[in-house]
Enzyme design. Structure first.
Site, PDB file in Angstrom:
ATOM      1  N   TYR A  96      26.548   3.872  74.027  1.00 38.49           N
ATOM      2  CA  TYR A  96      26.845   4.626  75.252  1.00 38.49           C
ATOM      3  C   TYR A  96      28.070   5.505  75.050  1.00 38.49           C
ATOM      4  O   TYR A  96      28.080   6.680  75.459  1.00 38.49           O
ATOM      5  CB  TYR A  96      27.066   3.640  76.394  1.00 38.49           C
TER       6      TYR A  96
ATOM      7  N   SER B  99      31.629   9.846  80.781  1.00 38.90           N
ATOM      8  CA  SER B  99      32.143   8.545  81.207  1.00 38.90           C
ATOM      9  C   SER B  99      33.513   8.354  80.577  1.00 38.90           C
ATOM     10  O   SER B  99      33.839   8.981  79.560  1.00 38.90           O
ATOM     11  CB  SER B  99      31.212   7.426  80.730  1.00 38.90           C
TER      12      SER B  99
END
Length: 245
Positions: free
Chosen positions: A153, A140
Site C-alpha cells: 500500500y 495516504s
C-alpha cells in the site's frame, strides 16, 4: 455556467463526502462508482436535495477502456469538465510483504495507480484544449512515510505522489494544476476492521487527539480544485491531525 467535476470512487467514504462538498457549492458532479449503484444514487440525491446537480457514472477506472468511457460520459453529461478527483482505490489487510500474493500486489496497483493514470490520460486532452483544469489525486500518509506491514500500500501510494509532482510540471504550461491529498486515519469503511482499542491508540498518537472524518479530507480536495488555490500546484497536502509532520 456551473463548474463541473468528476470524482472517481464517489459512492461512499471520502469520495462521497467530496461529491457533497462540491455539489453543495453549486458544482455539477459526476459520481463514479464500480459496484455500489444504490449508494451512488443516494449521493446524487443528497446533492440534488442541496440544490446541486449530480449524475451517477458506472465504470472500473482500473481498466483503460472503462476509464476512458467514464471520462467521456462525464464530459457529455456535464457539458465539460473543470476538475478531476482521482479518489478510487483499495487497501490490503495489514500483512508482511512475504505474505502478499502476486494477485494482491497487481490488484492493488491496478486500483490505486493504474486508475489514476488511465483517468488522467483520458481527461488531459480536454483540459489542454481549454487551457485550464484541476486534478487532485488521493494518496495516504503511508505514501509519505511508509508503514510497517503496509509495504504494498505504501509503495502504491508513494507512486501516486511521484505521479502528481511529475504531472504538475508537465501540464503546468497549459494552466492545469495537479495536487495530492494524503489522508491520515479517517473514519471510513477502509478502517472499519480496526478494533475500538486500535482506534483509540491511533487517536492518542495523533497530536490533535482525534480521528479524521471524510468531510475533513473533502474540504481539502475542494480547496485544491477551487479558484482559491489558483497558484498551488505539485503540492502534497496532509490531512492527518499532525500524525505526519
Amino acid at each position: 455556467m456551473p463548474q463541473t467535476v468528476l470524482i472517481t470512487g464517489a459512492s461512499r467514504g471520502i469520495g462521497a463526502a467530496a461529491a457533497l462538498a462540491f455539489g453543495r457549492r453549486g458544482w455539477q458532479v459526476g459520481v463514479n462508482y464500480l459496484h455500489s449503484r444504490r449508494q451512488a444514487e443516494e449521493v446524487c440525491q443528497a446533492i440534488r436535495q442541496a440544490g446541486g446537480t449530480a449524475i451517477p457514472i458506472q465504470g472500473d477506472v482500473s481498466r483503460s477502456d472503462e476509464a476512458g468511457r467514464t471520462v467521456e460520459t462525464a464530459l457529455s453529461a456535464l457539458g465539460g469538465l473543470d476538475a478531476l478527483v482521482c479518489n478510487a482505490g483499495i487497501a490490503l489487510p495489514q500483512m508482511l510483504l512475504t505474505d502478499v500474493t502476486d494477485d494482491q500486489w497487481r490488484g492493488l496497483f491496478a486500483a490505486d495507480v493504474d486508475g489514476i493514470f488511465y483517468t488522467c490520460r483520458a481527461a488531459l486532452p480536454h483540459f489542454v484544449r481549454q487551457k485550464a483544469g484541476a486534478v487532485v489525486t488521493l494518496s495516504s500518509m503511508w505514501g509519505q512515510t511508509g508503514g510497517s506491514c503496509e509495504v504494498a500500500y505504501s509503495a502504491a501510494k508513494g507512486a501516486v505522489i511521484a505521479f502528481t509532482k511529475a504531472l504538475a510540471k508537465e501540464v503546468g504550461p497549459s494552466h492545469i494544476r495537479v495536487n495530492c491529498v494524503c489522508p491520515g486515519v479517517i473514519q471510513t469503511d477502509m478502517n472499519a476492521h480496526l478494533s475500538p482499542d486500535d482506534l483509540e491508540a491511533l487517536r492518542q498518537e495523533t497530536p490533535l487527539e482525534c480521528l479524521g472524518e471524510p468531510s475533513d479530507v473533502a474540504e481539502a480536495i475542494y480547496y485544491l480544485c477551487s479558484p482559491q488555490s489558483r497558484f498551488v500546484t505539485g503540492q502534497v497536502l496532509g490531512v492527518n491531525g499532525g500524525m505526519v509532520i
